[in-house]
Write an enzyme that holds these catalytic residues in place. Sequence first.
Site, mmCIF file in Angstrom:
data_model
loop_
_atom_site.group_PDB
_atom_site.id
_atom_site.type_symbol
_atom_site.label_atom_id
_atom_site.label_comp_id
_atom_site.label_asym_id
_atom_site.label_seq_id
_atom_site.Cartn_x
_atom_site.Cartn_y
_atom_site.Cartn_z
ATOM 1 N N HIS A 201 -2.806 65.313 52.138
ATOM 2 C CA HIS A 201 -3.725 66.332 52.669
ATOM 3 C C HIS A 201 -4.831 65.758 53.557
ATOM 4 O O HIS A 201 -5.568 66.498 54.199
ATOM 5 C CB HIS A 201 -4.314 67.205 51.551
ATOM 6 C CG HIS A 201 -5.329 66.553 50.664
ATOM 7 N ND1 HIS A 201 -6.672 66.844 50.751
ATOM 8 C CD2 HIS A 201 -5.210 65.661 49.659
ATOM 9 C CE1 HIS A 201 -7.319 66.164 49.816
ATOM 10 N NE2 HIS A 201 -6.462 65.429 49.142
ATOM 11 N N CYS A 325 -15.975 65.454 46.121
ATOM 12 C CA CYS A 325 -15.684 65.418 44.692
ATOM 13 C C CYS A 325 -16.955 65.319 43.859
ATOM 14 O O CYS A 325 -16.972 65.686 42.701
ATOM 15 C CB CYS A 325 -14.801 64.219 44.372
ATOM 16 S SG CYS A 325 -13.490 63.988 45.544
HETATM 17 N N1 PLP Z 1 -9.419 57.964 47.477
HETATM 18 C C1 PLP Z 1 -10.184 58.300 48.509
HETATM 19 C C2 PLP Z 1 -10.806 57.237 49.361
HETATM 20 C C3 PLP Z 1 -10.428 59.647 48.799
HETATM 21 O O1 PLP Z 1 -11.194 59.987 49.836
HETATM 22 C C4 PLP Z 1 -9.833 60.639 47.968
HETATM 23 C C5 PLP Z 1 -10.108 62.077 48.189
HETATM 24 O O2 PLP Z 1 -11.169 62.468 48.620
HETATM 25 C C6 PLP Z 1 -9.019 60.220 46.899
HETATM 26 C C7 PLP Z 1 -8.833 58.878 46.687
HETATM 27 C C8 PLP Z 1 -8.350 61.213 46.014
HETATM 28 O O3 PLP Z 1 -7.240 61.804 46.665
HETATM 29 P P1 PLP Z 1 -6.586 63.151 46.137
HETATM 30 O O4 PLP Z 1 -7.531 64.241 46.478
HETATM 31 O O5 PLP Z 1 -5.290 63.273 46.892
HETATM 32 O O6 PLP Z 1 -6.353 62.996 44.683
#
Ligand code: PLP
Length: 387
Positions: A201, A325
């Site tokens: 995504h 997040c």
């Molecule tokens: N790692 C990084 C650097 C990210 O920016 C993100 C999402 O923001 C993730 C991991 C997590 O990915 P996912 O949303 O596909 O679980």
Amino acid sequence: MKRIYFDYAATAPTDPEVLKAMQPYFTEKFGNPSSIHSFGQEAKKGIEDAREILANFIGASPDEIIFTSGGTESDNFALEGVAYALKAKGNHIITSAIEHHAITEVAKFMEKHDFKVTLVGVDKYGMVNPDDIRKAITDKTILISVMHANNEIGTIQPIAEIGKIAKEKGIAFHTDAVQTIGHIPVNVNDLGVDLLSLSAHKFYGPKGVGALYVRKGTRINRFLHGGDQEKGRRASTQNTPGIVGLGKAIEICKLKMSEETALQSKWRDRLIKEIPARIPDVLLNGHPTSRLPNNVNFSIKYVEGESMILHLDMLGVAVSTGSACTSGSLEPSHVLLATGLTHELAHGSVRITLGRYNTDSEIDYFLNNFPQIVENLRKMSPLYEKK
Ligand code: PLP
């Protein structure tokens, strides 16, 4: 009202071509890819084609790709999978202070289960010094994990240099490339990584699907227990439409990446130049040059990040403060604090991340409206009065 999306690091819309490629896999090509009849084989072909496209794109071979549910699972899988497989050899893991929570939280969890974790700090630009990684290595170190580029401040890390150190010492090396795949070139051999996480995504694919690259010969325990999917490394019926979408999204990035990178860096550099020219008392977060082409992050003194986001949202402009997040939490971003910012400056950060569907006029609109929002908010700020 005009709506402008400047939050591509949080997520990107699915490219219409990706959606078109996925659609048959919900309906006619719905078979279980593990079934040996024609319905199953048709679905399996979709998955294997995507595996090959992705492998070629990152310089891997198809059997080194494990499809997962996204970046978080790939990160958790890499850390736990390698650490438990190598537990007899040692229990020490090295990572950085600016990783995404998908790494830092699993590292904290593992500390409660007999592992020791060293968090290596960063400089004021959010850059990890490879010498600090070297110094942190002990005879118990089994895994190093440093992200390719940071999701909040866009700093691109010296992964190839860290890779050389890891190789010299015989330590498994993982990178979280969630923010770089499809945005800058990523080749697992040039980077010298044994494991690499990605998530569809973030490059115009669907949500809820990603992959973990695992170099041949790297010891890793299986993550989900159940069936023998993904060569027994990750159980559960594969998300066929999602995986097909991931493959299509990679194909499109392969065609468009250099053009998009050039355009987005031009907008990025314009914002980095013009925001301080139009607004006094601002500070660029992240590295001035080793930086994602689509990332702009400023701390705006005397103003709260949340207030800026809400006021921009009223004008139809979507940006973020820290990582999506963690928004909703009152804690300032651990990334900004690690670069040495005070709590006030960390709280006053605004992240603008650009993407495929932005236009020149959207950049103009932002630059014409943002200074007034800051000025209005500063007029209400007790900190600004005392200045
Ligand atoms: N790692 C990084 C650097 C990210 O920016 C993100 C999402 O923001 C993730 C991991 C997590 O990915 P996912 O949303 O596909 O679980």
